[in-house]
Motif scaffolding. Structure first.
Motif, mmCIF file in Angstrom:
data_model
loop_
_atom_site.group_PDB
_atom_site.id
_atom_site.type_symbol
_atom_site.label_atom_id
_atom_site.label_comp_id
_atom_site.label_asym_id
_atom_site.label_seq_id
_atom_site.Cartn_x
_atom_site.Cartn_y
_atom_site.Cartn_z
ATOM 1 N N ARG A 168 -3.952 -8.231 11.623
ATOM 2 C CA ARG A 168 -4.935 -7.884 10.420
ATOM 3 C C ARG A 168 -4.622 -6.762 9.574
ATOM 4 O O ARG A 168 -5.627 -6.288 8.845
ATOM 5 N N THR A 169 -3.624 -6.040 10.128
ATOM 6 C CA THR A 169 -3.141 -4.767 9.512
ATOM 7 C C THR A 169 -2.101 -4.819 8.468
ATOM 8 O O THR A 169 -1.034 -5.458 8.886
ATOM 9 N N ILE A 170 -2.216 -4.028 7.551
ATOM 10 C CA ILE A 170 -0.948 -3.826 6.404
ATOM 11 C C ILE A 170 -0.836 -2.329 6.592
ATOM 12 O O ILE A 170 -1.727 -1.625 6.176
ATOM 13 N N ILE A 171 0.469 -1.906 6.859
ATOM 14 C CA ILE A 171 0.712 -0.584 7.165
ATOM 15 C C ILE A 171 1.440 -0.468 5.638
ATOM 16 O O ILE A 171 2.657 -0.943 5.557
ATOM 17 N N LEU A 172 0.974 1.060 5.247
ATOM 18 C CA LEU A 172 1.901 1.262 4.011
ATOM 19 C C LEU A 172 2.588 2.642 4.455
ATOM 20 O O LEU A 172 1.908 3.565 5.120
ATOM 21 N N GLU A 173 3.870 2.611 4.244
ATOM 22 C CA GLU A 173 4.680 3.554 4.846
ATOM 23 C C GLU A 173 5.713 4.142 3.965
ATOM 24 O O GLU A 173 5.945 3.187 2.834
ATOM 25 N N GLY A 174 6.488 4.972 3.812
ATOM 26 C CA GLY A 174 7.639 5.355 3.162
ATOM 27 C C GLY A 174 8.443 6.483 3.592
ATOM 28 O O GLY A 174 8.225 7.162 4.707
ATOM 29 N N PHE A 175 9.461 6.970 2.512
ATOM 30 C CA PHE A 175 10.149 8.000 2.720
ATOM 31 C C PHE A 175 9.769 9.385 1.669
ATOM 32 O O PHE A 175 10.401 10.153 1.917
ATOM 33 N N SER A 176 9.039 8.973 0.840
ATOM 34 C CA SER A 176 8.784 9.873 -0.136
ATOM 35 C C SER A 176 8.322 11.151 0.278
ATOM 36 O O SER A 176 8.907 12.254 -0.120
#
Ligand code: PLP
Length: 397
Positions: free
Chosen positions: A226-234
Protein backbone atom coordinates in the motif's frame (compact mmCIF):
# COMPACT_ATOMS: atom_id res chain seq x y z
CA UNK A 1 -10.59 33.22 -23.78
CA UNK A 2 -11.50 31.34 -20.64
CA UNK A 3 -9.25 28.81 -18.92
CA UNK A 4 -10.63 25.50 -17.71
CA UNK A 5 -12.13 25.71 -14.22
CA UNK A 6 -9.70 23.15 -12.91
CA UNK A 7 -6.88 25.66 -13.28
CA UNK A 8 -8.37 27.57 -10.35
CA UNK A 9 -7.54 24.57 -8.19
CA UNK A 10 -3.89 24.34 -9.16
CA UNK A 11 -1.41 25.77 -6.66
CA UNK A 12 2.30 26.40 -7.09
CA UNK A 13 5.62 26.29 -5.36
CA UNK A 14 6.20 29.67 -3.79
CA UNK A 15 9.95 29.04 -3.58
CA UNK A 16 10.10 29.67 -7.33
CA UNK A 17 8.22 32.97 -6.90
CA UNK A 18 10.67 34.20 -4.22
CA UNK A 19 13.55 32.93 -6.34
CA UNK A 20 12.35 35.01 -9.31
CA UNK A 21 12.22 38.04 -7.00
CA UNK A 22 15.74 37.31 -5.73
CA UNK A 23 16.97 37.08 -9.33
CA UNK A 24 15.24 40.36 -10.18
CA UNK A 25 16.96 42.09 -7.25
CA UNK A 26 20.32 40.53 -8.20
CA UNK A 27 19.94 41.75 -11.78
CA UNK A 28 19.49 45.27 -10.34
CA UNK A 29 22.88 44.87 -8.70
CA UNK A 30 21.51 44.26 -5.17
CA UNK A 31 23.57 42.15 -2.82
CA UNK A 32 21.42 39.19 -1.69
CA UNK A 33 22.29 36.19 0.46
CA UNK A 34 19.82 33.52 -0.53
CA UNK A 35 18.64 30.80 1.82
CA UNK A 36 15.64 29.99 -0.31
CA UNK A 37 16.78 27.45 -2.83
CA UNK A 38 15.94 23.79 -2.31
CA UNK A 39 18.82 22.22 -4.16
CA UNK A 40 22.39 21.22 -3.32
CA UNK A 41 24.90 23.92 -4.28
CA UNK A 42 27.38 21.14 -5.17
CA UNK A 43 28.19 20.10 -8.69
CA UNK A 44 27.00 16.73 -10.04
CA UNK A 45 29.85 14.23 -9.47
CA UNK A 46 32.28 13.90 -12.37
CA UNK A 47 31.72 10.15 -12.93
CA UNK A 48 27.98 10.81 -13.45
CA UNK A 49 28.63 13.59 -15.94
CA UNK A 50 31.06 11.37 -17.83
CA UNK A 51 28.51 8.55 -17.96
CA UNK A 52 25.95 10.93 -19.50
CA UNK A 53 28.42 12.16 -22.12
CA UNK A 54 29.36 8.58 -22.98
CA UNK A 55 25.67 7.64 -23.20
CA UNK A 56 25.02 10.45 -25.68
CA UNK A 57 28.03 9.30 -27.74
CA UNK A 58 26.76 5.70 -27.56
CA UNK A 59 23.41 6.74 -29.02
CA UNK A 60 21.18 6.98 -25.94
CA UNK A 61 19.43 9.90 -27.59
CA UNK A 62 16.09 8.33 -28.57
CA UNK A 63 12.80 7.45 -26.92
CA UNK A 64 12.92 4.68 -24.35
CA UNK A 65 10.20 2.68 -22.59
CA UNK A 66 7.86 4.94 -20.56
CA UNK A 67 8.57 3.11 -17.30
CA UNK A 68 12.31 3.44 -17.84
CA UNK A 69 15.27 1.48 -19.20
CA UNK A 70 15.21 -2.14 -17.94
CA UNK A 71 18.78 -1.97 -16.59
CA UNK A 72 18.02 1.11 -14.49
CA UNK A 73 14.71 -0.34 -13.24
CA UNK A 74 16.66 -3.42 -12.15
CA UNK A 75 19.35 -1.32 -10.44
CA UNK A 76 16.72 0.72 -8.60
CA UNK A 77 14.83 -2.45 -7.59
CA UNK A 78 18.09 -3.81 -6.11
CA UNK A 79 18.86 -0.48 -4.42
CA UNK A 80 15.43 -0.20 -2.81
CA UNK A 81 15.41 -3.88 -1.82
CA UNK A 82 18.77 -3.34 -0.11
CA UNK A 83 18.06 -0.01 1.59
CA UNK A 84 14.44 -0.69 2.63
CA UNK A 85 14.87 -4.40 3.33
CA UNK A 86 11.97 -5.40 1.09
CA UNK A 87 11.82 -7.46 -2.05
CA UNK A 88 11.31 -5.17 -5.05
CA UNK A 89 11.09 -6.31 -8.68
CA UNK A 90 11.86 -4.07 -11.68
CA UNK A 91 8.14 -4.14 -12.61
CA UNK A 92 7.43 -2.19 -9.42
CA UNK A 93 9.68 0.71 -10.47
CA UNK A 94 8.68 3.63 -12.72
CA UNK A 95 11.32 6.17 -13.72
CA UNK A 96 10.15 9.76 -14.21
CA UNK A 97 11.67 13.16 -15.05
CA UNK A 98 12.32 14.07 -11.39
CA UNK A 99 10.59 12.65 -8.36
CA UNK A 100 7.84 15.25 -8.55
CA UNK A 101 5.77 13.59 -11.34
CA UNK A 102 5.23 10.63 -8.98
CA UNK A 103 2.97 12.90 -6.89
CA UNK A 104 0.99 14.03 -9.93
CA UNK A 105 0.69 10.62 -11.57
CA UNK A 106 0.01 8.50 -8.50
CA UNK A 107 -2.74 10.84 -7.33
CA UNK A 108 -4.29 10.85 -10.79
CA UNK A 109 -4.15 7.06 -10.86
CA UNK A 110 -5.64 6.51 -7.39
CA UNK A 111 -7.70 9.42 -6.14
CA UNK A 112 -11.34 10.07 -7.07
CA UNK A 113 -13.12 13.40 -6.85
CA UNK A 114 -14.45 13.81 -3.32
CA UNK A 115 -11.84 11.52 -1.75
CA UNK A 116 -9.81 12.91 1.10
CA UNK A 117 -6.02 12.93 1.15
CA UNK A 118 -4.02 13.73 4.28
CA UNK A 119 -0.78 15.65 3.81
CA UNK A 120 1.88 17.08 6.14
CA UNK A 121 1.51 20.74 7.07
CA UNK A 122 3.86 22.60 6.92
CA UNK A 123 4.90 20.60 3.86
CA UNK A 124 6.04 20.55 0.26
CA UNK A 125 3.30 22.68 -1.39
CA UNK A 126 2.89 20.45 -4.42
CA UNK A 127 1.00 17.84 -2.34
CA UNK A 128 -1.86 20.20 -1.55
CA UNK A 129 -1.85 21.61 -5.07
CA UNK A 130 -2.21 18.22 -6.75
CA UNK A 131 -4.78 16.96 -4.22
CA UNK A 132 -6.93 19.98 -5.09
CA UNK A 133 -6.26 19.56 -8.80
CA UNK A 134 -7.64 16.00 -8.88
CA UNK A 135 -10.78 17.27 -7.14
CA UNK A 136 -10.06 15.67 -3.78
CA UNK A 137 -10.14 17.33 -0.38
CA UNK A 138 -6.74 18.13 1.17
CA UNK A 139 -6.71 17.41 4.89
CA UNK A 140 -3.66 18.80 6.72
CA UNK A 141 -1.83 16.68 9.28
CA UNK A 142 -0.08 19.14 11.61
CA UNK A 143 3.62 18.71 12.28
CA UNK A 144 4.52 19.65 15.81
CA UNK A 145 7.63 21.59 16.75
CA UNK A 146 7.53 20.00 20.21
CA UNK A 147 7.75 16.58 18.52
CA UNK A 148 10.74 17.60 16.39
CA UNK A 149 8.28 18.39 13.58
CA UNK A 150 6.98 14.85 13.42
CA UNK A 151 3.30 14.19 12.65
CA UNK A 152 0.82 14.51 15.48
CA UNK A 153 -0.31 10.88 15.28
CA UNK A 154 -3.11 11.36 17.84
CA UNK A 155 -4.59 14.04 15.60
CA UNK A 156 -4.01 11.83 12.57
CA UNK A 157 -6.30 9.13 14.00
CA UNK A 158 -9.09 11.69 14.30
CA UNK A 159 -8.88 13.07 10.78
CA UNK A 160 -9.10 9.74 8.98
CA UNK A 161 -12.66 9.49 7.63
CA UNK A 162 -14.45 6.85 5.59
CA UNK A 163 -13.57 8.57 2.32
CA UNK A 164 -9.89 9.10 3.21
CA UNK A 165 -7.86 7.39 0.53
CA UNK A 166 -4.25 8.28 1.16
CA UNK A 167 -1.76 9.70 3.65
CA UNK A 168 1.27 11.54 2.31
CA UNK A 169 4.36 11.52 4.48
CA UNK A 170 7.79 13.03 3.93
CA UNK A 171 10.85 12.12 5.99
CA UNK A 172 13.41 13.70 6.16
CA UNK A 173 11.10 16.60 5.69
CA UNK A 174 10.90 19.76 3.65
CA UNK A 175 10.63 22.44 5.13
CA UNK A 176 11.44 21.44 8.72
CA UNK A 177 14.25 18.89 8.38
CA UNK A 178 12.21 16.70 10.73
CA UNK A 179 12.38 12.92 10.72
CA UNK A 180 9.52 10.56 11.46
CA UNK A 181 10.58 8.36 14.33
CA UNK A 182 10.31 4.59 14.12
CA UNK A 183 7.34 4.62 16.50
CA UNK A 184 5.54 7.31 14.48
CA UNK A 185 6.08 5.28 11.32
CA UNK A 186 4.64 2.24 13.12
CA UNK A 187 1.60 4.25 14.19
CA UNK A 188 1.02 5.71 10.74
CA UNK A 189 1.36 2.21 9.28
CA UNK A 190 -1.25 0.83 11.71
CA UNK A 191 -3.65 3.65 10.84
CA UNK A 192 -3.09 3.00 7.11
CA UNK A 193 -3.68 -0.74 7.47
CA UNK A 194 -6.72 -0.39 9.73
CA UNK A 195 -8.37 2.04 7.33
CA UNK A 196 -7.14 0.49 4.08
CA UNK A 197 -5.22 3.61 2.97
CA UNK A 198 -2.44 4.24 0.51
CA UNK A 199 0.70 5.90 1.80
CA UNK A 200 2.71 8.11 -0.51
CA UNK A 201 6.10 8.17 1.19
CA UNK A 202 8.26 10.98 -0.15
CA UNK A 203 11.79 9.77 0.55
CA UNK A 204 13.66 12.19 -1.72
CA UNK A 205 15.93 13.23 1.20
CA UNK A 206 16.57 9.67 2.44
CA UNK A 207 20.35 9.96 2.03
CA UNK A 208 20.67 13.41 3.60
CA UNK A 209 20.42 12.20 7.14
CA UNK A 210 22.72 12.97 10.07
CA UNK A 211 21.94 10.62 12.92
CA UNK A 212 21.22 6.93 12.62
CA UNK A 213 19.94 5.23 9.51
CA UNK A 214 17.01 6.00 7.28
CA UNK A 215 13.75 4.15 7.93
CA UNK A 216 11.03 3.72 5.33
CA UNK A 217 7.41 2.96 6.17
CA UNK A 218 7.51 0.42 3.32
CA UNK A 219 9.74 -1.83 5.48
CA UNK A 220 6.94 -2.36 8.00
CA UNK A 221 4.96 -5.59 7.65
CA UNK A 222 1.95 -5.26 5.38
CA UNK A 223 2.98 -1.83 4.07
CA UNK A 224 4.81 -2.59 0.83
CA UNK A 225 1.55 -3.34 -0.98
CA UNK A 226 0.00 0.00 0.00
CA UNK A 227 3.06 2.27 -0.26
CA UNK A 228 4.30 4.39 -3.11
CA UNK A 229 7.90 5.44 -2.52
CA UNK A 230 8.96 8.68 -4.17
CA UNK A 231 12.73 8.77 -4.61
CA UNK A 232 15.29 10.15 -7.00
CA UNK A 233 18.67 11.54 -7.82
CA UNK A 234 18.05 15.31 -7.54
CA UNK A 235 19.17 15.81 -3.96
CA UNK A 236 21.45 12.79 -3.32
CA UNK A 237 23.66 13.38 -6.36
CA UNK A 238 23.09 17.12 -6.89
CA UNK A 239 21.16 16.38 -10.10
CA UNK A 240 18.15 18.70 -9.79
CA UNK A 241 18.46 20.01 -13.35
CA UNK A 242 18.82 16.59 -14.92
CA UNK A 243 15.22 15.73 -14.11
CA UNK A 244 15.33 12.15 -12.99
CA UNK A 245 13.53 10.40 -10.17
CA UNK A 246 11.30 7.40 -9.68
CA UNK A 247 8.47 5.75 -7.85
CA UNK A 248 8.29 2.27 -6.34
CA UNK A 249 4.81 0.82 -6.04
CA UNK A 250 2.78 -2.33 -6.68
CA UNK A 251 3.25 -3.52 -10.29
CA UNK A 252 -0.41 -2.96 -11.32
CA UNK A 253 -0.11 0.69 -10.25
CA UNK A 254 3.35 1.06 -11.82
CA UNK A 255 1.81 0.05 -15.16
CA UNK A 256 -0.82 2.78 -14.88
CA UNK A 257 1.69 5.42 -13.78
CA UNK A 258 3.80 4.46 -16.82
CA UNK A 259 0.70 4.84 -19.00
CA UNK A 260 0.15 8.34 -17.60
CA UNK A 261 3.78 9.02 -18.44
CA UNK A 262 3.20 7.82 -22.01
CA UNK A 263 0.45 10.43 -22.19
CA UNK A 264 2.53 13.24 -20.65
CA UNK A 265 6.25 12.89 -21.09
CA UNK A 266 6.65 9.70 -23.17
CA UNK A 267 9.74 8.80 -21.18
CA UNK A 268 12.64 10.15 -19.14
CA UNK A 269 15.67 11.14 -21.25
CA UNK A 270 17.64 7.97 -21.88
CA UNK A 271 21.15 9.41 -21.47
CA UNK A 272 20.02 10.84 -18.12
CA UNK A 273 18.97 7.34 -17.12
CA UNK A 274 22.43 6.04 -17.99
CA UNK A 275 23.88 8.78 -15.78
CA UNK A 276 21.57 7.67 -12.95
CA UNK A 277 22.76 4.09 -13.42
CA UNK A 278 26.30 5.31 -12.81
CA UNK A 279 25.11 7.30 -9.79
CA UNK A 280 23.97 4.08 -8.08
CA UNK A 281 26.75 1.82 -9.39
CA UNK A 282 29.70 4.18 -9.02
CA UNK A 283 31.58 5.47 -5.96
CA UNK A 284 29.47 7.19 -3.30
CA UNK A 285 32.17 9.38 -1.76
CA UNK A 286 30.97 12.65 -3.34
CA UNK A 287 27.55 12.14 -1.74
CA UNK A 288 29.15 11.25 1.59
CA UNK A 289 31.31 14.38 1.46
CA UNK A 290 28.30 16.52 0.58
CA UNK A 291 26.30 15.17 3.53
CA UNK A 292 29.24 15.79 5.90
CA UNK A 293 29.44 19.39 4.67
CA UNK A 294 25.67 19.77 5.15
CA UNK A 295 26.06 18.50 8.70
CA UNK A 296 28.70 21.15 9.46
CA UNK A 297 26.53 23.86 7.91
CA UNK A 298 23.48 22.65 9.81
CA UNK A 299 25.37 23.12 13.05
CA UNK A 300 26.62 26.53 11.96
CA UNK A 301 23.18 27.75 11.02
CA UNK A 302 21.38 26.26 14.05
CA UNK A 303 23.93 27.65 16.52
CA UNK A 304 23.96 31.02 14.76
CA UNK A 305 20.16 31.30 14.78
CA UNK A 306 19.91 30.25 18.42
CA UNK A 307 22.37 33.02 19.27
CA UNK A 308 19.91 35.60 17.97
CA UNK A 309 17.58 36.91 20.66
CA UNK A 310 13.99 35.92 19.92
CA UNK A 311 14.80 33.05 17.52
CA UNK A 312 14.82 29.40 18.52
CA UNK A 313 15.81 26.66 16.15
CA UNK A 314 15.70 22.88 16.49
CA UNK A 315 18.64 20.85 15.21
CA UNK A 316 17.04 18.82 12.38
CA UNK A 317 18.06 15.24 11.66
CA UNK A 318 17.96 15.45 7.88
CA UNK A 319 17.49 17.31 4.57
CA UNK A 320 19.18 20.73 4.23
CA UNK A 321 16.55 22.96 5.79
CA UNK A 322 15.99 24.55 9.18
CA UNK A 323 12.65 25.92 10.31
CA UNK A 324 13.33 28.34 13.16
CA UNK A 325 10.60 29.69 15.36
CA UNK A 326 10.57 33.47 14.89
CA UNK A 327 7.41 34.24 16.86
CA UNK A 328 9.15 36.47 19.42
CA UNK A 329 11.02 38.41 16.75
CA UNK A 330 7.79 38.97 14.81
CA UNK A 331 6.00 40.15 17.95
CA UNK A 332 8.90 42.39 19.06
CA UNK A 333 9.31 43.94 15.64
CA UNK A 334 5.58 44.36 15.07
CA UNK A 335 5.19 41.93 12.18
CA UNK A 336 1.77 40.32 11.85
CA UNK A 337 3.22 37.23 10.18
CA UNK A 338 6.42 35.53 9.07
CA UNK A 339 5.63 36.76 5.54
CA UNK A 340 6.09 40.37 6.69
CA UNK A 341 9.36 39.41 8.41
CA UNK A 342 10.53 37.59 5.26
CA UNK A 343 9.80 40.64 3.10
CA UNK A 344 11.53 42.92 5.60
CA UNK A 345 14.66 40.74 5.55
CA UNK A 346 14.68 40.60 1.76
CA UNK A 347 14.12 44.27 0.99
CA UNK A 348 15.97 45.86 3.92
CA UNK A 349 18.80 43.43 4.61
CA UNK A 350 19.19 41.43 1.39
CA UNK A 351 18.51 38.05 2.99
CA UNK A 352 16.15 35.66 1.20
CA UNK A 353 14.25 33.12 3.30
CA UNK A 354 10.80 31.59 2.88
CA UNK A 355 7.85 32.28 5.18
CA UNK A 356 5.74 29.60 6.91
CA UNK A 357 2.91 30.20 4.45
CA UNK A 358 5.02 28.98 1.51
CA UNK A 359 4.37 25.55 3.00
CA UNK A 360 0.62 25.68 3.52
CA UNK A 361 -1.85 27.76 5.46
CA UNK A 362 -1.46 27.62 9.22
CA UNK A 363 -3.11 24.74 11.05
CA UNK A 364 -6.09 25.38 13.27
CA UNK A 365 -4.85 26.90 16.52
CA UNK A 366 -1.28 27.36 15.23
CA UNK A 367 -0.10 30.61 16.79
CA UNK A 368 3.65 30.43 16.15
CA UNK A 369 5.64 31.99 13.30
CA UNK A 370 8.37 30.21 11.34
CA UNK A 371 10.67 30.81 8.40
CA UNK A 372 12.58 28.28 6.31
CA UNK A 373 16.27 28.57 5.55
CA UNK A 374 17.98 26.24 3.13
CA UNK A 375 21.64 25.84 4.06
CA UNK A 376 22.55 24.56 0.61
CA UNK A 377 24.87 27.52 0.34
CA UNK A 378 28.51 28.11 1.37
CA UNK A 379 29.56 28.53 5.02
CA UNK A 380 30.74 32.01 4.09
CA UNK A 381 27.28 32.95 2.83
CA UNK A 382 25.74 31.41 5.92
CA UNK A 383 27.94 33.57 8.15
CA UNK A 384 27.11 36.72 6.17
CA UNK A 385 23.39 35.91 6.11
CA UNK A 386 23.29 35.17 9.83
CA UNK A 387 25.00 38.46 10.60
CA UNK A 388 22.43 40.33 8.51
CA UNK A 389 19.54 38.61 10.32
CA UNK A 390 21.18 39.37 13.67
CA UNK A 391 21.58 43.03 12.68
CA UNK A 392 17.97 43.23 11.51
CA UNK A 393 16.69 41.81 14.80
CA UNK A 394 19.05 43.87 16.96
CA UNK A 395 18.31 47.20 15.31
CA UNK A 396 14.57 46.61 15.18
CA UNK A 397 12.35 48.71 12.97
N1 PLP B 1 9.63 16.10 -2.67
C1 PLP B 1 10.13 17.04 -1.87
C2 PLP B 1 9.78 17.02 -0.42
C3 PLP B 1 10.97 18.04 -2.36
O1 PLP B 1 11.46 18.98 -1.54
C4 PLP B 1 11.26 18.04 -3.75
C5 PLP B 1 12.09 19.11 -4.35
O2 PLP B 1 12.27 20.18 -3.81
C6 PLP B 1 10.72 17.03 -4.55
C7 PLP B 1 9.91 16.07 -3.98
C8 PLP B 1 10.95 17.00 -6.03
O3 PLP B 1 12.17 16.49 -6.41
P1 PLP B 1 12.60 16.43 -7.93
O4 PLP B 1 13.45 17.62 -8.21
O5 PLP B 1 13.35 15.14 -8.06
O6 PLP B 1 11.38 16.42 -8.78
Amino acid sequence: MKLANRMNRLGTENAFVVLAEVNRLLSQGKDIVSFCIGEPDFDTPENIKKAAIKAIRDGYTHYGPSAGLPELRQEIADYISRTRMIDIKPGEVVITPGGKPIIYHSLHALIEEGDEVIYPNPGFPIYESVINFVGAKPVPAPLLEKKGFSIDTEHLKNIVKKNTKMIIINSPQNPTGGILSESDLEEIASIAKENDLWVLSDEIYSRIIYDGRFRSISSIDGMKERTIILEGFSKTYAMTGWRIGYGVMPAYLAEKVAQLETNCESCTATFTQMAALEAYRGPQNDTEKMVEEFRARRDLVVDGLNDIKGISCLRPGGSFYVFPNVTKVCRNMGFGSSKEFQEYLLYNYGVAVLPRTSFGVKNEGEDQEYIRLSYATSRENIMIGLKKIRDAVKRGR
